[in-house]
Design an enzyme around this catalytic site. Sequence first.
Site, PDB file in Angstrom:
ATOM      1  N   THR A 169      -5.411  -1.326   6.091  1.00 46.85           N
ATOM      2  CA  THR A 169      -6.324  -2.349   5.586  1.00 46.85           C
ATOM      3  C   THR A 169      -6.934  -3.107   6.757  1.00 46.85           C
ATOM      4  O   THR A 169      -6.294  -3.221   7.807  1.00 46.85           O
ATOM      5  CB  THR A 169      -5.483  -3.296   4.700  1.00 46.85           C
ATOM      6  OG1 THR A 169      -5.057  -2.578   3.566  1.00 46.85           O
ATOM      7  CG2 THR A 169      -6.235  -4.548   4.291  1.00 46.85           C
ATOM      8  N   ARG A 197      -4.898   0.895  -9.758  1.00 43.96           N
ATOM      9  CA  ARG A 197      -3.973  -0.036  -9.088  1.00 43.96           C
ATOM     10  C   ARG A 197      -4.775  -0.971  -8.155  1.00 43.96           C
ATOM     11  O   ARG A 197      -5.578  -0.529  -7.357  1.00 43.96           O
ATOM     12  CB  ARG A 197      -2.949   0.748  -8.271  1.00 43.96           C
ATOM     13  CG  ARG A 197      -1.958  -0.126  -7.483  1.00 43.96           C
ATOM     14  CD  ARG A 197      -2.414  -0.368  -6.063  1.00 43.96           C
ATOM     15  NE  ARG A 197      -1.403  -1.044  -5.246  1.00 43.96           N
ATOM     16  CZ  ARG A 197      -1.635  -1.513  -4.031  1.00 43.96           C
ATOM     17  NH1 ARG A 197      -2.819  -1.398  -3.485  1.00 43.96           N
ATOM     18  NH2 ARG A 197      -0.683  -2.107  -3.338  1.00 43.96           N
ATOM     19  N   VAL A 198      -4.523  -2.247  -8.300  1.00 43.79           N
ATOM     20  CA  VAL A 198      -5.132  -3.214  -7.382  1.00 43.79           C
ATOM     21  C   VAL A 198      -4.002  -3.937  -6.667  1.00 43.79           C
ATOM     22  O   VAL A 198      -3.058  -4.409  -7.310  1.00 43.79           O
ATOM     23  CB  VAL A 198      -6.025  -4.230  -8.144  1.00 43.79           C
ATOM     24  CG1 VAL A 198      -6.596  -5.265  -7.189  1.00 43.79           C
ATOM     25  CG2 VAL A 198      -7.150  -3.494  -8.877  1.00 43.79           C
ATOM     26  N   GLY A 199      -4.080  -3.997  -5.348  1.00 41.18           N
ATOM     27  CA  GLY A 199      -3.034  -4.660  -4.567  1.00 41.18           C
ATOM     28  C   GLY A 199      -3.382  -6.121  -4.322  1.00 41.18           C
ATOM     29  O   GLY A 199      -4.129  -6.746  -5.084  1.00 41.18           O
ATOM     30  N   ASP A 200      -2.848  -6.650  -3.232  1.00 39.86           N
ATOM     31  CA  ASP A 200      -3.079  -8.058  -2.899  1.00 39.86           C
ATOM     32  C   ASP A 200      -4.452  -8.325  -2.319  1.00 39.86           C
ATOM     33  O   ASP A 200      -4.966  -9.441  -2.426  1.00 39.86           O
ATOM     34  CB  ASP A 200      -2.053  -8.483  -1.835  1.00 39.86           C
ATOM     35  CG  ASP A 200      -2.253  -7.664  -0.554  1.00 39.86           C
ATOM     36  OD1 ASP A 200      -2.051  -6.430  -0.605  1.00 39.86           O
ATOM     37  OD2 ASP A 200      -2.641  -8.232   0.484  1.00 39.86           O
ATOM     38  N   THR A 220      -2.112  -8.241   5.380  1.00 36.72           N
ATOM     39  CA  THR A 220      -1.973  -6.788   5.239  1.00 36.72           C
ATOM     40  C   THR A 220      -0.490  -6.477   5.068  1.00 36.72           C
ATOM     41  O   THR A 220       0.358  -7.260   5.478  1.00 36.72           O
ATOM     42  CB  THR A 220      -2.554  -6.042   6.456  1.00 36.72           C
ATOM     43  OG1 THR A 220      -2.189  -4.656   6.368  1.00 36.72           O
ATOM     44  CG2 THR A 220      -2.024  -6.584   7.783  1.00 36.72           C
ATOM     45  N   GLY A 221      -0.199  -5.333   4.440  1.00 32.93           N
ATOM     46  CA  GLY A 221       1.200  -4.967   4.221  1.00 32.93           C
ATOM     47  C   GLY A 221       1.402  -4.504   2.795  1.00 32.93           C
ATOM     48  O   GLY A 221       0.432  -4.171   2.103  1.00 32.93           O
ATOM     49  N   HIS A 222       2.642  -4.504   2.342  1.00 34.84           N
ATOM     50  CA  HIS A 222       2.941  -4.000   1.001  1.00 34.84           C
ATOM     51  C   HIS A 222       2.371  -4.950  -0.056  1.00 34.84           C
ATOM     52  O   HIS A 222       2.870  -6.068  -0.257  1.00 34.84           O
ATOM     53  CB  HIS A 222       4.455  -3.846   0.829  1.00 34.84           C
ATOM     54  CG  HIS A 222       4.820  -3.272  -0.492  1.00 34.84           C
ATOM     55  ND1 HIS A 222       5.676  -3.890  -1.361  1.00 34.84           N
ATOM     56  CD2 HIS A 222       4.393  -2.144  -1.113  1.00 34.84           C
ATOM     57  CE1 HIS A 222       5.785  -3.153  -2.463  1.00 34.84           C
ATOM     58  NE2 HIS A 222       5.020  -2.093  -2.328  1.00 34.84           N
ATOM     59  N   GLY A 223       1.304  -4.505  -0.732  1.00 27.66           N
ATOM     60  CA  GLY A 223       0.537  -5.370  -1.623  1.00 27.66           C
ATOM     61  C   GLY A 223       1.357  -6.037  -2.703  1.00 27.66           C
ATOM     62  O   GLY A 223       1.207  -7.239  -2.969  1.00 27.66           O
TER      63      GLY A 223
HETATM   64  N1  ASP Z   1      -2.112  -4.661   1.304  1.00 32.91           N
HETATM   65  C1  ASP Z   1      -2.790  -3.413   1.049  1.00 32.91           C
HETATM   66  C2  ASP Z   1      -2.531  -2.974  -0.356  1.00 32.91           C
HETATM   67  O1  ASP Z   1      -1.407  -3.092  -0.804  1.00 32.91           O
HETATM   68  C3  ASP Z   1      -2.374  -2.316   1.976  1.00 32.91           C
HETATM   69  C4  ASP Z   1      -2.322  -2.669   3.437  1.00 32.91           C
HETATM   70  O2  ASP Z   1      -2.470  -3.819   3.834  1.00 32.91           O
HETATM   71  O3  ASP Z   1      -2.174  -1.755   4.254  1.00 32.91           O
HETATM   72  O4  ASP Z   1      -3.433  -2.478  -0.994  1.00 32.91           O
END
Ligand code: ASP
Length: 308
Positions: A169, A197-200, A220-223
């Site tokens: 991201t 699917r929608v993340g953060d 960024t990271g695990h949404g």
């Molecule tokens: N946060 C993003 C998501 O979960 C992925 C990422 O930051 O790499 O969609």
Amino acid sequence: MRPVVVVHGGAWAIPDELSRASVDGVKAAARAGYAVLEKGASALDAVEAATRSLEDNPAFDAGHGAVQNTEGEVELDAIIMDGSTLASGAVSSVRNIANPITLARAVMEQTDHAMLTDRGANLFAEKMGIPTVPTEALVTEIERKEWERQKSYSIGVKEMFNNQWAHDTVGAVALDCHGNVACATSTGGIRHKMVGRVGDSPIIGSGAYADNQSGAVSCTGHGESILKVTLARLILFHVEQGRGISEAVEKSLQHMGERVHGGGGAIAVGPSGQWAAKFTTERMPWACMDGEALHYGMEPKEENQEAP
Ligand code: ASP
């Protein structure tokens, strides 16, 4: 006021063969954002310019270079926010758009809404005259191969995400010479995510937040973990409690790790020009133009500097 722009290219274990392109990419994006600020333009213009540069770079999972969902489709999410007015615009699950951040800005400026999703976002793009690009043009050869390879994995997306962090991201935060802050985040999400699917990333307060009174953040990271702790707002909450920008980012990432076992990273800038780029994953390429000086790094505790 000395302008500042900070960008990131995603928190994950970037393989060595992509590390050079990732660092070059964030450096170029920080310069692109700074070139805008130097002319006296707004923080909002700067984060859009920096994010477009990252979206156009196939080394990152946003715009060109985005990852594919379980059906092999590309669904993109993005948000932009103006710290002077608290106005924000976002798109989620939008398809065939090379620069979702510009579409998100149009949502903010040309509609009465804060987010458009899926077909609605695409209909709006058409109305705005934003051209579409074929999915094949957004998907790189590396992504096609990785998608095929991981299709046969028996572990779920969450485990895959926690093990590999193969996602990147992008995001930008800026402070302009008028004292305004802004943030932007853009992503293709996570590979093999469910359709829809929608993340953060496009969610206000989770993937990004900006307020002139405390600062601007892009995450960024695990949404799904970031959503649980509303990471961007959590960071600014700590700033509001009197913590410095660096400490606020560190404390919030530590909380996300301890409370929900999620890894990630964030960039932030405060109204007086303090900035931070921190992560709990193996790597996160980042770069910052603090006035004329370029700072950048990718490994924990690494910071390089190129004098003006
Ligand atoms: N946060 C993003 C998501 O979960 C992925 C990422 O930051 O790499 O969609």
